[in-house]
Scaffold this motif. Sequence first.
Motif, PDB file in Angstrom:
ATOM      1  N   PHE A  91       0.814  -1.212   0.000  1.00  0.00           N
ATOM      2  CA  PHE A  91       0.000   0.000   0.000  1.00  0.00           C
ATOM      3  C   PHE A  91       0.852   1.268   0.000  1.00  0.00           C
ATOM      4  CE2 PHE A  91      -3.295  -2.966   1.227  1.00  0.00           C
ATOM      5  CZ  PHE A  91      -4.398  -2.457   0.571  1.00  0.00           C
ATOM      6  N   GLY A  92       2.144   1.134  -0.224  1.00  0.00           N
ATOM      7  CA  GLY A  92       3.021   2.293  -0.354  1.00  0.00           C
ATOM      8  C   GLY A  92       3.394   2.957   0.960  1.00  0.00           C
ATOM      9  N   LYS A  93       3.367   2.217   2.040  1.00  0.00           N
ATOM     10  CA  LYS A  93       3.722   2.764   3.350  1.00  0.00           C
ATOM     11  C   LYS A  93       5.114   2.283   3.732  1.00  0.00           C
ATOM     12  CE  LYS A  93      -0.281   4.648   3.920  1.00  0.00           C
ATOM     13  NZ  LYS A  93      -0.460   6.081   3.869  1.00  0.00           N
ATOM     14  N   GLY A  94       5.752   3.013   4.629  1.00  0.00           N
ATOM     15  CA  GLY A  94       7.108   2.695   5.057  1.00  0.00           C
ATOM     16  C   GLY A  94       7.161   1.652   6.162  1.00  0.00           C
ATOM     17  N   GLY A  95       8.365   1.334   6.567  1.00  0.00           N
ATOM     18  CA  GLY A  95       8.580   0.310   7.582  1.00  0.00           C
ATOM     19  C   GLY A  95       8.084   0.714   8.960  1.00  0.00           C
ATOM     20  N   PHE A  99       5.340  -1.359  11.004  1.00  0.00           N
ATOM     21  CA  PHE A  99       5.621  -2.006  12.284  1.00  0.00           C
ATOM     22  C   PHE A  99       4.685  -1.502  13.370  1.00  0.00           C
ATOM     23  CE2 PHE A  99       7.820  -2.334  16.368  1.00  0.00           C
ATOM     24  CZ  PHE A  99       8.082  -3.693  16.385  1.00  0.00           C
ATOM     25  N   PHE A 100       4.555  -0.203  13.489  1.00  0.00           N
ATOM     26  CA  PHE A 100       3.774   0.337  14.599  1.00  0.00           C
ATOM     27  C   PHE A 100       2.275   0.284  14.360  1.00  0.00           C
ATOM     28  CE2 PHE A 100       7.894   2.386  15.409  1.00  0.00           C
ATOM     29  CZ  PHE A 100       8.097   1.915  16.692  1.00  0.00           C
ATOM     30  N   LEU A 101       1.831   0.612  13.148  1.00  0.00           N
ATOM     31  CA  LEU A 101       0.388   0.700  12.926  1.00  0.00           C
ATOM     32  C   LEU A 101      -0.212  -0.528  12.259  1.00  0.00           C
ATOM     33  CD1 LEU A 101      -0.118   4.424  11.968  1.00  0.00           C
ATOM     34  CD2 LEU A 101      -0.662   3.285  14.097  1.00  0.00           C
ATOM     35  N   LEU A 102       0.576  -1.400  11.715  1.00  0.00           N
ATOM     36  CA  LEU A 102       0.003  -2.619  11.146  1.00  0.00           C
ATOM     37  C   LEU A 102       0.330  -3.848  11.982  1.00  0.00           C
ATOM     38  CD1 LEU A 102       0.550  -2.102   7.330  1.00  0.00           C
ATOM     39  CD2 LEU A 102      -1.548  -1.853   8.633  1.00  0.00           C
ATOM     40  N   TRP A 103       1.311  -3.721  12.884  1.00  0.00           N
ATOM     41  CA  TRP A 103       1.612  -4.862  13.742  1.00  0.00           C
ATOM     42  C   TRP A 103       1.213  -4.587  15.186  1.00  0.00           C
ATOM     43  CZ3 TRP A 103       5.516  -6.234  17.475  1.00  0.00           C
ATOM     44  CH2 TRP A 103       5.512  -7.588  17.782  1.00  0.00           C
ATOM     45  N   LEU A 104       1.709  -3.521  15.772  1.00  0.00           N
ATOM     46  CA  LEU A 104       1.390  -3.247  17.172  1.00  0.00           C
ATOM     47  C   LEU A 104      -0.037  -2.753  17.370  1.00  0.00           C
ATOM     48  CD1 LEU A 104       4.611  -1.588  18.612  1.00  0.00           C
ATOM     49  CD2 LEU A 104       3.679  -3.825  19.124  1.00  0.00           C
ATOM     50  N   PHE A 105      -0.448  -1.787  16.573  1.00  0.00           N
ATOM     51  CA  PHE A 105      -1.794  -1.213  16.669  1.00  0.00           C
ATOM     52  C   PHE A 105      -2.515  -1.464  15.357  1.00  0.00           C
ATOM     53  CE2 PHE A 105       1.070   1.475  19.237  1.00  0.00           C
ATOM     54  CZ  PHE A 105       0.575   1.150  20.493  1.00  0.00           C
ATOM     55  N   SER A 106      -2.755  -2.732  15.065  1.00  0.00           N
ATOM     56  CA  SER A 106      -3.232  -3.122  13.744  1.00  0.00           C
ATOM     57  C   SER A 106      -4.593  -2.538  13.386  1.00  0.00           C
ATOM     58  CB  SER A 106      -3.273  -4.640  13.628  1.00  0.00           C
ATOM     59  OG  SER A 106      -4.118  -5.189  14.611  1.00  0.00           O
ATOM     60  N   VAL A 107      -5.472  -2.362  14.342  1.00  0.00           N
ATOM     61  CA  VAL A 107      -6.804  -1.833  14.021  1.00  0.00           C
ATOM     62  C   VAL A 107      -6.690  -0.425  13.446  1.00  0.00           C
ATOM     63  CG1 VAL A 107      -9.033  -1.210  14.990  1.00  0.00           C
ATOM     64  CG2 VAL A 107      -7.881  -3.243  15.780  1.00  0.00           C
ATOM     65  N   ILE A 108      -5.855   0.392  14.043  1.00  0.00           N
ATOM     66  CA  ILE A 108      -5.677   1.759  13.550  1.00  0.00           C
ATOM     67  C   ILE A 108      -5.058   1.729  12.162  1.00  0.00           C
ATOM     68  CG2 ILE A 108      -4.496   3.947  13.973  1.00  0.00           C
ATOM     69  CD1 ILE A 108      -4.638   3.220  16.991  1.00  0.00           C
ATOM     70  N   GLY A 109      -4.049   0.903  11.968  1.00  0.00           N
ATOM     71  CA  GLY A 109      -3.400   0.793  10.659  1.00  0.00           C
ATOM     72  C   GLY A 109      -4.340   0.281   9.592  1.00  0.00           C
ATOM     73  N   TYR A 110      -5.166  -0.712   9.917  1.00  0.00           N
ATOM     74  CA  TYR A 110      -6.129  -1.228   8.948  1.00  0.00           C
ATOM     75  C   TYR A 110      -7.150  -0.170   8.566  1.00  0.00           C
ATOM     76  CZ  TYR A 110      -4.410  -5.944  10.081  1.00  0.00           C
ATOM     77  OH  TYR A 110      -3.635  -7.061  10.277  1.00  0.00           O
ATOM     78  N   LEU A 111      -7.591   0.606   9.535  1.00  0.00           N
ATOM     79  CA  LEU A 111      -8.549   1.680   9.232  1.00  0.00           C
ATOM     80  C   LEU A 111      -7.915   2.748   8.342  1.00  0.00           C
ATOM     81  CD1 LEU A 111     -10.313   2.048  12.692  1.00  0.00           C
ATOM     82  CD2 LEU A 111     -11.355   1.271  10.554  1.00  0.00           C
ATOM     83  N   ILE A 112      -6.643   3.062   8.600  1.00  0.00           N
ATOM     84  CA  ILE A 112      -5.954   4.055   7.766  1.00  0.00           C
ATOM     85  C   ILE A 112      -5.787   3.535   6.346  1.00  0.00           C
ATOM     86  CG2 ILE A 112      -3.741   5.234   7.412  1.00  0.00           C
ATOM     87  CD1 ILE A 112      -3.553   5.488  10.468  1.00  0.00           C
ATOM     88  N   LEU A 113      -5.384   2.277   6.200  1.00  0.00           N
ATOM     89  CA  LEU A 113      -5.226   1.711   4.861  1.00  0.00           C
ATOM     90  C   LEU A 113      -6.562   1.589   4.138  1.00  0.00           C
ATOM     91  CD1 LEU A 113      -2.625  -1.185   5.203  1.00  0.00           C
ATOM     92  CD2 LEU A 113      -2.281   1.118   4.340  1.00  0.00           C
ATOM     93  N   GLY A 114      -7.575   1.137   4.853  1.00  0.00           N
ATOM     94  CA  GLY A 114      -8.863   0.904   4.227  1.00  0.00           C
ATOM     95  C   GLY A 114      -9.600   2.176   3.842  1.00  0.00           C
ATOM     96  N   PHE A 115      -9.599   3.157   4.712  1.00  0.00           N
ATOM     97  CA  PHE A 115     -10.390   4.360   4.468  1.00  0.00           C
ATOM     98  C   PHE A 115      -9.546   5.553   4.033  1.00  0.00           C
ATOM     99  CE2 PHE A 115     -13.137   1.828   7.191  1.00  0.00           C
ATOM    100  CZ  PHE A 115     -14.328   1.922   6.490  1.00  0.00           C
TER     101      PHE A 115
END
Length: 124
Positions: A91-95, A99-115
């Motif tokens: 999705f064109g995001k950095g490491g 790590f922080f928003l797709l692994w540790l706080f995955s719900v927030i990262g998924y919402l950012i990627l999805g919406f």
Amino acid sequence: MNDITDQAQLTTLFQSYGVFGIVWYLVIAIALWRIFSKAGYPGILAIIPIVNVFVLVKVAGYSAWMTLLYLVPIANLIFSIFVAIRLGQRFGKGGAFSFFLLWLFSVIGYLILGFGGARYSPRR
């Protein structure tokens, strides 16, 4: 737990956590629905509990068979980091974001990627 009222209070406690768990799962399913739709997979697969992990691994660019690594105790932590980083790359995001928003706080990262405005780019 000698008294019947103690048991009733414990049951009430579990019921409130159950409602919280259902709401949490619905938020994750909604976010994954959007991610799967952006990646070209049917969004309805985000609702099915184990299938959504298989599809998430495929969206990240791995084979669905690699999902079985989630069953191996230490390998599951390492593989989940790899999936988060690869998903962020797709999705064109950095490491750091991965790590922080797709692994540790995955719900927030998924919402950012999805919406958010991130666009899916398949394997190059």
